[in-house]
Design a protein around this motif. Sequence first.
Motif, PDB file in Angstrom:
ATOM      1  N   LEU A 180       8.261  -3.250  -5.301  1.00 11.35           N
ATOM      2  CA  LEU A 180       7.849  -4.029  -3.721  1.00 11.35           C
ATOM      3  C   LEU A 180       6.822  -2.961  -3.456  1.00 11.35           C
ATOM      4  CD1 LEU A 180      11.249  -3.290  -1.517  1.00 11.35           C
ATOM      5  CD2 LEU A 180      10.615  -6.074  -2.778  1.00 11.35           C
ATOM      6  N   ILE A 181       6.764  -2.695  -4.443  1.00  9.22           N
ATOM      7  CA  ILE A 181       4.646  -2.250  -4.060  1.00  9.22           C
ATOM      8  C   ILE A 181       3.884  -2.988  -4.756  1.00  9.22           C
ATOM      9  CG2 ILE A 181       3.322   0.141  -4.220  1.00  9.22           C
ATOM     10  CD1 ILE A 181       5.682   1.299  -3.243  1.00  9.22           C
ATOM     11  N   MET A 182       3.780  -2.911  -5.578  1.00 13.44           N
ATOM     12  CA  MET A 182       3.567  -4.198  -6.766  1.00 13.44           C
ATOM     13  C   MET A 182       2.601  -5.261  -5.911  1.00 13.44           C
ATOM     14  SD  MET A 182       4.384  -3.266 -10.772  1.00 13.44           S
ATOM     15  CE  MET A 182       2.163  -4.470 -11.177  1.00 13.44           C
ATOM     16  N   LEU A 183       4.171  -6.257  -4.830  1.00 17.04           N
ATOM     17  CA  LEU A 183       4.092  -6.886  -4.774  1.00 17.04           C
ATOM     18  C   LEU A 183       3.228  -6.892  -3.180  1.00 17.04           C
ATOM     19  CD1 LEU A 183       7.684  -8.588  -4.559  1.00 17.04           C
ATOM     20  CD2 LEU A 183       5.505  -9.036  -5.679  1.00 17.04           C
ATOM     21  N   VAL A 184       3.061  -5.654  -2.657  1.00 19.10           N
ATOM     22  CA  VAL A 184       2.271  -5.537  -1.384  1.00 19.10           C
ATOM     23  C   VAL A 184       0.568  -5.223  -1.980  1.00 19.10           C
ATOM     24  CG1 VAL A 184       1.679  -3.629   0.195  1.00 19.10           C
ATOM     25  CG2 VAL A 184       4.288  -4.818  -0.283  1.00 19.10           C
ATOM     26  N   TYR A 185       0.666  -4.955  -3.009  1.00 17.59           N
ATOM     27  CA  TYR A 185      -0.571  -4.385  -3.730  1.00 17.59           C
ATOM     28  C   TYR A 185      -1.430  -5.928  -3.958  1.00 17.59           C
ATOM     29  CZ  TYR A 185      -4.551  -2.894  -6.629  1.00 17.59           C
ATOM     30  OH  TYR A 185      -5.607  -2.630  -7.146  1.00 17.59           O
ATOM     31  N   ALA A 186      -0.622  -7.289  -4.242  1.00 11.80           N
ATOM     32  CA  ALA A 186      -1.050  -8.355  -4.980  1.00 11.80           C
ATOM     33  C   ALA A 186      -1.047  -9.313  -3.435  1.00 11.80           C
ATOM     34  CB  ALA A 186       0.399  -8.877  -5.876  1.00 11.80           C
ATOM     35  N   ASN A 187      -0.786  -8.582  -2.364  1.00 13.56           N
ATOM     36  CA  ASN A 187      -0.954  -9.600  -1.268  1.00 13.56           C
ATOM     37  C   ASN A 187      -0.957  -9.376   0.054  1.00 13.56           C
ATOM     38  OD1 ASN A 187       0.952 -12.126  -2.071  1.00 13.56           O
ATOM     39  ND2 ASN A 187       2.308 -10.973  -2.766  1.00 13.56           N
ATOM     40  N   VAL A 188      -1.836  -8.820   0.052  1.00 19.43           N
ATOM     41  CA  VAL A 188      -2.864  -6.898   1.202  1.00 19.43           C
ATOM     42  C   VAL A 188      -3.889  -6.785   1.048  1.00 19.43           C
ATOM     43  CG1 VAL A 188      -2.661  -5.073   2.974  1.00 19.43           C
ATOM     44  CG2 VAL A 188      -0.830  -6.190   1.653  1.00 19.43           C
ATOM     45  N   SER A 243      -6.238 -14.787 -11.006  1.00 17.25           N
ATOM     46  CA  SER A 243      -6.629 -13.161  -9.670  1.00 17.25           C
ATOM     47  C   SER A 243      -6.149 -12.180 -10.327  1.00 17.25           C
ATOM     48  CB  SER A 243      -6.818 -13.747  -8.457  1.00 17.25           C
ATOM     49  OG  SER A 243      -5.413 -14.397  -8.214  1.00 17.25           O
ATOM     50  N   ILE A 244      -6.387 -10.795  -9.387  1.00 22.86           N
ATOM     51  CA  ILE A 244      -5.591 -10.104  -9.838  1.00 22.86           C
ATOM     52  C   ILE A 244      -4.669 -10.369  -8.611  1.00 22.86           C
ATOM     53  CG2 ILE A 244      -5.407  -7.066  -8.774  1.00 22.86           C
ATOM     54  CD1 ILE A 244      -7.250  -7.965 -11.803  1.00 22.86           C
ATOM     55  N   GLU A 245      -4.031 -10.728  -8.121  1.00 25.11           N
ATOM     56  CA  GLU A 245      -3.487 -11.198  -7.379  1.00 25.11           C
ATOM     57  C   GLU A 245      -1.537 -11.660  -7.786  1.00 25.11           C
ATOM     58  OE1 GLU A 245      -6.696 -10.345  -4.740  1.00 25.11           O
ATOM     59  OE2 GLU A 245      -6.799 -12.069  -5.924  1.00 25.11           O
ATOM     60  N   THR A 246      -2.450 -12.733  -8.694  1.00 20.15           N
ATOM     61  CA  THR A 246      -1.150 -13.330  -9.129  1.00 20.15           C
ATOM     62  C   THR A 246      -1.412 -12.214 -10.400  1.00 20.15           C
ATOM     63  OG1 THR A 246      -2.064 -15.331  -8.711  1.00 20.15           O
ATOM     64  CG2 THR A 246      -1.127 -15.733 -11.117  1.00 20.15           C
ATOM     65  N   THR A 261       1.950  -9.666  -9.531  1.00 22.57           N
ATOM     66  CA  THR A 261       3.054 -10.695  -9.061  1.00 22.57           C
ATOM     67  C   THR A 261       3.974 -10.877 -10.278  1.00 22.57           C
ATOM     68  OG1 THR A 261       2.047 -11.425  -7.236  1.00 22.57           O
ATOM     69  CG2 THR A 261       4.162 -12.577  -7.503  1.00 22.57           C
ATOM     70  N   ILE A 262       3.314 -10.821 -10.726  1.00 22.76           N
ATOM     71  CA  ILE A 262       3.448 -11.332 -12.295  1.00 22.76           C
ATOM     72  C   ILE A 262       4.296 -10.501 -13.603  1.00 22.76           C
ATOM     73  CG2 ILE A 262       3.134 -12.308 -15.481  1.00 22.76           C
ATOM     74  CD1 ILE A 262       1.037 -14.883 -13.941  1.00 22.76           C
ATOM     75  N   PHE A 263       3.390  -9.017 -13.318  1.00 18.59           N
ATOM     76  CA  PHE A 263       3.715  -8.544 -13.935  1.00 18.59           C
ATOM     77  C   PHE A 263       4.954  -7.003 -12.821  1.00 18.59           C
ATOM     78  CE2 PHE A 263       0.149  -9.714 -16.398  1.00 18.59           C
ATOM     79  CZ  PHE A 263       0.546  -9.087 -17.697  1.00 18.59           C
ATOM     80  N   SER A 264       5.211  -7.819 -11.748  1.00 19.40           N
ATOM     81  CA  SER A 264       6.459  -7.120 -10.859  1.00 19.40           C
ATOM     82  C   SER A 264       7.663  -7.286 -11.000  1.00 19.40           C
ATOM     83  CB  SER A 264       5.732  -7.194  -9.826  1.00 19.40           C
ATOM     84  OG  SER A 264       6.299  -8.495  -8.970  1.00 19.40           O
ATOM     85  N   VAL A 265       7.615  -8.399 -11.819  1.00 18.01           N
ATOM     86  CA  VAL A 265       9.030  -8.672 -12.312  1.00 18.01           C
ATOM     87  C   VAL A 265      10.044  -7.883 -12.813  1.00 18.01           C
ATOM     88  CG1 VAL A 265      10.453 -11.387 -12.995  1.00 18.01           C
ATOM     89  CG2 VAL A 265       8.116 -11.532 -11.285  1.00 18.01           C
ATOM     90  N   PRO A 266       8.573  -8.169 -14.028  1.00 18.45           N
ATOM     91  CA  PRO A 266       9.656  -6.975 -15.505  1.00 18.45           C
ATOM     92  C   PRO A 266      10.478  -6.051 -14.925  1.00 18.45           C
ATOM     93  CG  PRO A 266       7.680  -7.698 -15.899  1.00 18.45           C
ATOM     94  CD  PRO A 266       7.715  -8.083 -14.949  1.00 18.45           C
ATOM     95  N   LEU A 267      10.050  -5.057 -13.803  1.00 17.05           N
ATOM     96  CA  LEU A 267      10.546  -4.218 -13.677  1.00 17.05           C
ATOM     97  C   LEU A 267      11.754  -4.323 -12.301  1.00 17.05           C
ATOM     98  CD1 LEU A 267       6.960  -2.616 -11.383  1.00 17.05           C
ATOM     99  CD2 LEU A 267       8.046  -1.770 -13.438  1.00 17.05           C
TER     100      LEU A 267
END
Length: 439
Positions: free
Chosen positions: A333-341, A410-413, A416-422
Amino acid sequence: MQLRKLIDTTPMSGYQIMVVFLCFVLNMNDGMDVLVVSYTGPEIISEWGLTKSEMGWIFSMGLIGMTLGSFFLAPFGDKIGRRKLFIIALILNTVGMLSCYYVSSYTQMLVLRVLTGIGIGGILPTMAAITSEYSNNASRDFNVGLIQGGWPLGAILTGIFAAWAVPEFGWRFAYLFAGSISLVMLLAVYFLMPESIDFLANKKDENKMTDIKKLLVRMQKGEHIATVTLDPQTENEPEHSRNIYLKKVLSVELKPSTLRLWGAIFFGFLTLYTLMSWVPSIAKDSGMPFEMATYAGMMLNLGALLGVLAMSYFANKVGPKKTILVFLLTAFLIMLVYANVGLTYVIMFILIFCIGFFVQGGFNTLFPIATRVYSAKIRSTGVGLAMGIGRFGAILGPLLFGVLSDWQLSIETLFTIFSVPLLIAAVLAYSIPSKNLDL
C-alpha cells in the motif's frame, strides 16, 4: 536430557549471545559489501558513461554471484561444517571487494561483483542456520530475525562513509574500506566462531561428544554434561541419509512448504533488491545532490533496520506468518502511495523510510520461517537453496528496472509495477503449511 532439548529449554548464555552477535556483525559486513554498489552507482555511471541498463548489470552480477553462492557454496555448511564455510566465503568476499579498488574497466567490475556475491551467498543462509542452532526455543525467531538487522545497519554506515569519502577520494575508496572490514571479519570468525553444535551432533565421529561437551562448558551448561544424550534419530540414522540432496528438500512432506517458500523469496527479493539498488540513483535523478541522494538510500536502510527489529519482536510474539502478512501488505500500500502522490523532498524521505521499514522488515521474516521449515541436518541446504532460487528475483529486479527506465517509463509506473510482487510474496508466505511455524 537430549542435546537439542537442553539448548531449546535452558536460558541463553553469554557465549551463545556472542555467537548471535557475531552473526549480526557478519550480516552488517554483507550489507556494506552489497550496498556499496548502490551508493557508488551514480559515480560509476558518470566515470564510465554507462546507461542505466549497463549499471543494472553491475547490480545484478553481484546478485548472480549470491545466487551461485546460495546454490553451490552454502550447502557445504551441512557437509564440512558452518565454521569452515564461513571462512571460505569470507576469503572470496574479501578478495572480491579489495580488488575493486584497482578495477579499471566495466568487464573487470562485473567479474569481481560475481566473486564477491559468491562469498555473500554462502554466508547468508549459513548465518541464519547457526543462529537458529545456538538459540533456545523462546528466542529463536527473534534472534534469526534480529541478525538480519545487521544488513541495513551496514548499509547505513556505508552510506555515511560514502557521502564523505566518495567526493573526497573517489568511488573506489569505498570498496577498499568495505573490503578491509571483510578482512577483519575473516579474522574474527577464525578466532571466535565455534562450529555448529547441531553439525557436530550429526557427524559420524567417535570423538564428537568430546567436542560437544567442550562447547556445553563454554555455554555454561557444564552441569548437564554427565546426563546429556544425542537425539536418538541422530544416533541411529544410517550414514547415507546424512548426505544432503535436493530430493530431501523436495520430499512429499516438505515439498508444499518448499515451493511456497521459494516463490515468496523470489517475489520478495525482486522488489527488495530493486529498491536497495536504485533508490540513490532515483533520488539523484530527481535533482538531489550526491550527498542528499546518498542520504535517501540511508533513509531506506534506517527504515529497514527499525523494521527488522520490529519484525523480530512480532515474529517472536505472534508468529512469523502473521507478521510477514501484515508487513508486506502494508509495504504494498505504501509503494502505491509513493507512486501516486506528489512528492516533495520531505514526503519522499518519509515514504522511503516507511518502504524500508515494511519491505525489508517483512521480507526478512522469511529467514525465521525458513529455519523452522527445515531440520538441523538439512538447514544450510534448505535455506541456501531457498535463497538461491529466490535470488533469481533479486537478479531480475534491478536489471528489469534499468531496462524499463531506459524505455522512459515514469517512476510512478515503475513503483506501481514493483509493488505487486510484495502482494504475491505475502500470500505465498502466509500459506506455507509447515507445522513447525505454528510453534
